[in-house]
Design a protein around this motif. Structure first.
Motif, PDB file in Angstrom:
ATOM      1  N   ALA A 173      -4.904   0.289 -23.646  1.00 50.60           N
ATOM      2  CA  ALA A 173      -4.840  -0.038 -22.561  1.00 50.60           C
ATOM      3  C   ALA A 173      -4.934  -1.840 -22.553  1.00 50.60           C
ATOM      4  O   ALA A 173      -5.763  -2.142 -23.250  1.00 50.60           O
ATOM      5  N   LEU A 174      -4.246  -2.546 -21.765  1.00 50.51           N
ATOM      6  CA  LEU A 174      -4.574  -3.734 -21.510  1.00 50.51           C
ATOM      7  C   LEU A 174      -5.606  -4.175 -21.062  1.00 50.51           C
ATOM      8  O   LEU A 174      -5.756  -3.260 -19.879  1.00 50.51           O
ATOM      9  N   LYS A 175      -6.474  -5.179 -21.044  1.00 57.57           N
ATOM     10  CA  LYS A 175      -7.483  -5.718 -20.299  1.00 57.57           C
ATOM     11  C   LYS A 175      -6.963  -6.366 -19.028  1.00 57.57           C
ATOM     12  O   LYS A 175      -6.214  -7.487 -19.314  1.00 57.57           O
ATOM     13  N   VAL A 176      -7.273  -5.959 -17.900  1.00 56.58           N
ATOM     14  CA  VAL A 176      -6.943  -6.622 -16.794  1.00 56.58           C
ATOM     15  C   VAL A 176      -7.884  -7.646 -16.147  1.00 56.58           C
ATOM     16  O   VAL A 176      -8.883  -7.415 -15.785  1.00 56.58           O
ATOM     17  N   GLU A 177      -7.442  -8.874 -16.404  1.00 53.43           N
ATOM     18  CA  GLU A 177      -8.544 -10.010 -15.703  1.00 53.43           C
ATOM     19  C   GLU A 177      -8.277  -9.879 -14.395  1.00 53.43           C
ATOM     20  O   GLU A 177      -9.483 -10.182 -13.603  1.00 53.43           O
ATOM     21  N   GLU A 178      -7.076  -9.916 -13.532  1.00 52.55           N
ATOM     22  CA  GLU A 178      -7.164 -10.294 -12.312  1.00 52.55           C
ATOM     23  C   GLU A 178      -5.866  -9.478 -11.694  1.00 52.55           C
ATOM     24  O   GLU A 178      -4.903  -9.368 -12.208  1.00 52.55           O
ATOM     25  N   VAL A 179      -6.236  -9.024 -10.238  1.00 53.28           N
ATOM     26  CA  VAL A 179      -5.246  -8.206  -9.822  1.00 53.28           C
ATOM     27  C   VAL A 179      -4.940  -8.936  -8.416  1.00 53.28           C
ATOM     28  O   VAL A 179      -5.764  -9.468  -7.940  1.00 53.28           O
ATOM     29  N   VAL A 180      -3.677  -8.926  -8.358  1.00 61.03           N
ATOM     30  CA  VAL A 180      -2.883  -9.517  -6.972  1.00 61.03           C
ATOM     31  C   VAL A 180      -2.625  -8.459  -6.147  1.00 61.03           C
ATOM     32  O   VAL A 180      -1.877  -7.511  -6.586  1.00 61.03           O
ATOM     33  N   THR A 181      -2.760  -8.674  -4.603  1.00 59.48           N
ATOM     34  CA  THR A 181      -2.655  -7.429  -3.814  1.00 59.48           C
ATOM     35  C   THR A 181      -1.587  -8.317  -2.887  1.00 59.48           C
ATOM     36  O   THR A 181      -1.704  -9.281  -2.431  1.00 59.48           O
ATOM     37  N   THR A 182      -0.364  -7.401  -2.459  1.00 61.67           N
ATOM     38  CA  THR A 182       0.355  -8.002  -1.295  1.00 61.67           C
ATOM     39  C   THR A 182       0.758  -6.607  -0.555  1.00 61.67           C
ATOM     40  O   THR A 182       0.461  -5.539  -0.873  1.00 61.67           O
ATOM     41  N   PRO A 183       1.636  -6.870   0.427  1.00 61.69           N
ATOM     42  CA  PRO A 183       2.199  -5.609   1.263  1.00 61.69           C
ATOM     43  C   PRO A 183       3.324  -5.074   0.104  1.00 61.69           C
ATOM     44  O   PRO A 183       3.747  -5.686  -0.806  1.00 61.69           O
ATOM     45  N   ARG A 184       3.707  -3.763   0.407  1.00 61.27           N
ATOM     46  CA  ARG A 184       4.604  -3.118  -0.140  1.00 61.27           C
ATOM     47  C   ARG A 184       6.061  -3.797   0.131  1.00 61.27           C
ATOM     48  O   ARG A 184       6.284  -4.437   1.037  1.00 61.27           O
ATOM     49  N   ILE A 185       7.162  -3.481  -0.954  1.00 66.60           N
ATOM     50  CA  ILE A 185       8.231  -4.023  -0.757  1.00 66.60           C
ATOM     51  C   ILE A 185       9.401  -2.805  -0.342  1.00 66.60           C
ATOM     52  O   ILE A 185       9.237  -1.726  -0.685  1.00 66.60           O
ATOM     53  N   GLY A 186      10.113  -3.404   0.526  1.00 65.67           N
ATOM     54  CA  GLY A 186      11.382  -2.353   0.910  1.00 65.67           C
ATOM     55  C   GLY A 186      11.073  -1.257   1.932  1.00 65.67           C
ATOM     56  O   GLY A 186      11.525  -0.330   2.083  1.00 65.67           O
ATOM     57  N   VAL A 187       9.670  -1.456   2.526  1.00 65.21           N
ATOM     58  CA  VAL A 187       9.411  -0.428   3.557  1.00 65.21           C
ATOM     59  C   VAL A 187       9.239  -0.733   4.955  1.00 65.21           C
ATOM     60  O   VAL A 187       8.441  -0.518   5.848  1.00 65.21           O
ATOM     61  N   HIS A 188      10.181  -1.823   5.287  1.00 62.16           N
ATOM     62  CA  HIS A 188      10.065  -2.500   6.714  1.00 62.16           C
ATOM     63  C   HIS A 188      10.284  -1.064   7.796  1.00 62.16           C
ATOM     64  O   HIS A 188       9.831  -1.286   8.815  1.00 62.16           O
ATOM     65  N   TYR A 189      10.925  -0.114   7.344  1.00 64.68           N
ATOM     66  CA  TYR A 189      11.020   1.102   8.220  1.00 64.68           C
ATOM     67  C   TYR A 189       9.821   1.692   8.931  1.00 64.68           C
ATOM     68  O   TYR A 189       9.684   2.351   9.609  1.00 64.68           O
ATOM     69  N   ALA A 190       8.583   1.345   8.005  1.00 63.68           N
ATOM     70  CA  ALA A 190       7.189   1.987   8.728  1.00 63.68           C
ATOM     71  C   ALA A 190       6.703   1.218   9.269  1.00 63.68           C
ATOM     72  O   ALA A 190       5.561   1.634   9.740  1.00 63.68           O
ATOM     73  N   LYS A 191       7.116   0.263   9.958  1.00 66.90           N
ATOM     74  CA  LYS A 191       6.731  -0.418  11.163  1.00 66.90           C
ATOM     75  C   LYS A 191       5.281  -1.019  10.923  1.00 66.90           C
ATOM     76  O   LYS A 191       5.228  -1.821   9.854  1.00 66.90           O
ATOM     77  N   GLU A 192       4.121  -0.973  11.606  1.00 59.25           N
ATOM     78  CA  GLU A 192       3.172  -1.480  11.296  1.00 59.25           C
ATOM     79  C   GLU A 192       2.375  -1.420   9.767  1.00 59.25           C
ATOM     80  O   GLU A 192       1.736  -1.959   9.379  1.00 59.25           O
ATOM     81  N   ASP A 193       2.630  -0.149   9.322  1.00 59.61           N
ATOM     82  CA  ASP A 193       2.223   0.142   7.944  1.00 59.61           C
ATOM     83  C   ASP A 193       2.575  -0.638   6.961  1.00 59.61           C
ATOM     84  O   ASP A 193       2.613  -0.536   5.738  1.00 59.61           O
ATOM     85  N   ALA A 194       4.181  -1.297   7.208  1.00 61.10           N
ATOM     86  CA  ALA A 194       4.826  -1.934   6.278  1.00 61.10           C
ATOM     87  C   ALA A 194       4.045  -3.208   5.719  1.00 61.10           C
ATOM     88  O   ALA A 194       4.179  -3.633   4.611  1.00 61.10           O
ATOM     89  N   LEU A 195       2.877  -3.506   6.482  1.00 60.31           N
ATOM     90  CA  LEU A 195       2.127  -4.660   6.300  1.00 60.31           C
ATOM     91  C   LEU A 195       0.892  -4.267   5.502  1.00 60.31           C
ATOM     92  O   LEU A 195       0.024  -5.215   5.044  1.00 60.31           O
ATOM     93  N   LEU A 196       0.425  -3.090   5.506  1.00 59.90           N
ATOM     94  CA  LEU A 196      -0.612  -2.712   4.454  1.00 59.90           C
ATOM     95  C   LEU A 196      -0.664  -3.328   3.021  1.00 59.90           C
ATOM     96  O   LEU A 196       0.302  -3.225   2.445  1.00 59.90           O
ATOM     97  N   PRO A 197      -1.869  -3.667   2.520  1.00 60.60           N
ATOM     98  CA  PRO A 197      -1.864  -4.323   1.467  1.00 60.60           C
ATOM     99  C   PRO A 197      -1.926  -3.408   0.091  1.00 60.60           C
ATOM    100  O   PRO A 197      -3.120  -3.246  -0.593  1.00 60.60           O
ATOM    101  N   TYR A 198      -1.032  -2.695   0.037  1.00 60.30           N
ATOM    102  CA  TYR A 198      -0.649  -1.586  -1.125  1.00 60.30           C
ATOM    103  C   TYR A 198      -0.248  -1.859  -2.346  1.00 60.30           C
ATOM    104  O   TYR A 198       0.061  -0.994  -3.016  1.00 60.30           O
ATOM    105  N   ARG A 199       0.456  -2.896  -2.402  1.00 62.88           N
ATOM    106  CA  ARG A 199       1.105  -3.327  -3.748  1.00 62.88           C
ATOM    107  C   ARG A 199       0.152  -4.123  -4.441  1.00 62.88           C
ATOM    108  O   ARG A 199      -0.558  -5.131  -4.196  1.00 62.88           O
ATOM    109  N   PHE A 200      -0.175  -3.722  -5.927  1.00 59.28           N
ATOM    110  CA  PHE A 200      -0.991  -4.185  -6.821  1.00 59.28           C
ATOM    111  C   PHE A 200      -0.303  -4.738  -8.030  1.00 59.28           C
ATOM    112  O   PHE A 200       0.692  -4.002  -8.682  1.00 59.28           O
ATOM    113  N   TYR A 201      -0.500  -5.840  -8.735  1.00 64.69           N
ATOM    114  CA  TYR A 201       0.134  -6.294  -9.817  1.00 64.69           C
ATOM    115  C   TYR A 201      -0.988  -7.188 -10.671  1.00 64.69           C
ATOM    116  O   TYR A 201      -1.595  -7.848  -9.955  1.00 64.69           O
TER     117      TYR A 201
END
Length: 216
Positions: A173-201
């Motif tokens: 596995a790669l050693k992961v130094e730092e993780v970025v967190t953002t809202p998910r992509i393409g889930v605008h239909y989920a209303k308020e849950d579209a803004l949850l910080p559930y995307r990680f890279y």
DNA sequence: TTCCCGATTTACT
DNA sequence: GTAAATCGGGAAA
């Protein structure tokens, strides 16, 4: 599997145990998948894979963006209700397959979408499947691109993640130094849950998808 | 049975 | 920037 080095074989023979996927914390599992090795045997029998660089968590029955929101069962999403440790593959927009990792216990429908990988093994096969002449983020950055590069189709739905067709491993596995967190992509239909910080890279990794229509 | 739309990508104008 | 490709799920009729 000649010419792929020791890491390929080591990863193939040392998959993560099912217990890795059973914890009741899909967010934590999603983050810890970053850097892990993903190997897939495509429909053509050729193995390919690399390191997971971008994921999104779909946090079960209370998550409006989740296909199993409200414990709703359909033909499509039944894989999410299985015990953690198998794949959930479905067809999106009628033409692209999405690969998810199912987590949590039976009847707790959580999943993690694999949005991008950094290619390492089977690169020739991936370029051929994607009709690309060179290695670039266009090869494997984006959930539809990942499945096309790896040769994933609905036949991989419900496949266990310790083989024989899909393997996720901490070996190599790669050693992961730092993780970025953002809202998910393409889930605008989920209303308020579209803004949850559930995307990680993985920060500064080139093989991460860029939203076509940035909404934040 | 009809209709709308989606956890996307690509190729246009 | 915008539209087309393409098909199955789910709500509406």
């Amino acid at each position: 599997m000649e010419g792929r080095g020791r890491c390929f074989t080591a990863a193939l023979k040392n998959p993560l145990p099912q217990s890795f996927y059973l914890k009741d914390d899909t967010i934590a599992i999603a983050k810890s998948l970053l850097g892990k090795v993903l190997l897939v045997r495509g429909e053509d029998g050729i193995w390919a894979g690399g390191w997971i660089t971008e994921v999104e968590a779909y946090n079960g029955a209370q998550d409006k963006a989740c296909h199993a929101y409200g414990y709703k069962r359909t033909q499509r999403n039944q894989a999410m209700f299985k015990r953690g440790g198998c794949a959930y593959v479905y067809l999106c927009y009628g033409m692209y397959y999405m690969l998810n990792v199912v987590t949590n216990e039976v009847d707790e429908p959580h999943a993690i979408l694999i949005r991008a990988i950094e290619p390492c093994w089977g690169i020739e096969a991936m370029m051929q499947r994607r009709k690309q002449k060179k290695v670039s983020p266009q090869l494997t950055a984006g959930p539809g691109r990942v499945t096309q590069a790896l040769g994933i189709t609905k036949q991989h739905n419900e496949a266990p993640l310790w083989g024989p067709d899909i393997v996720i491993s901490a070996k190599g596995a790669l050693k992961v130094e730092e993780v970025v967190t953002t809202p998910r992509i393409g889930v605008h239909y989920a209303k308020e849950d579209a803004l949850l910080p559930y995307r990680f890279y993985i920060k500064n990794n080139a093989f991460v998808s860029k939203p076509l229509y940035p909404k934040y």
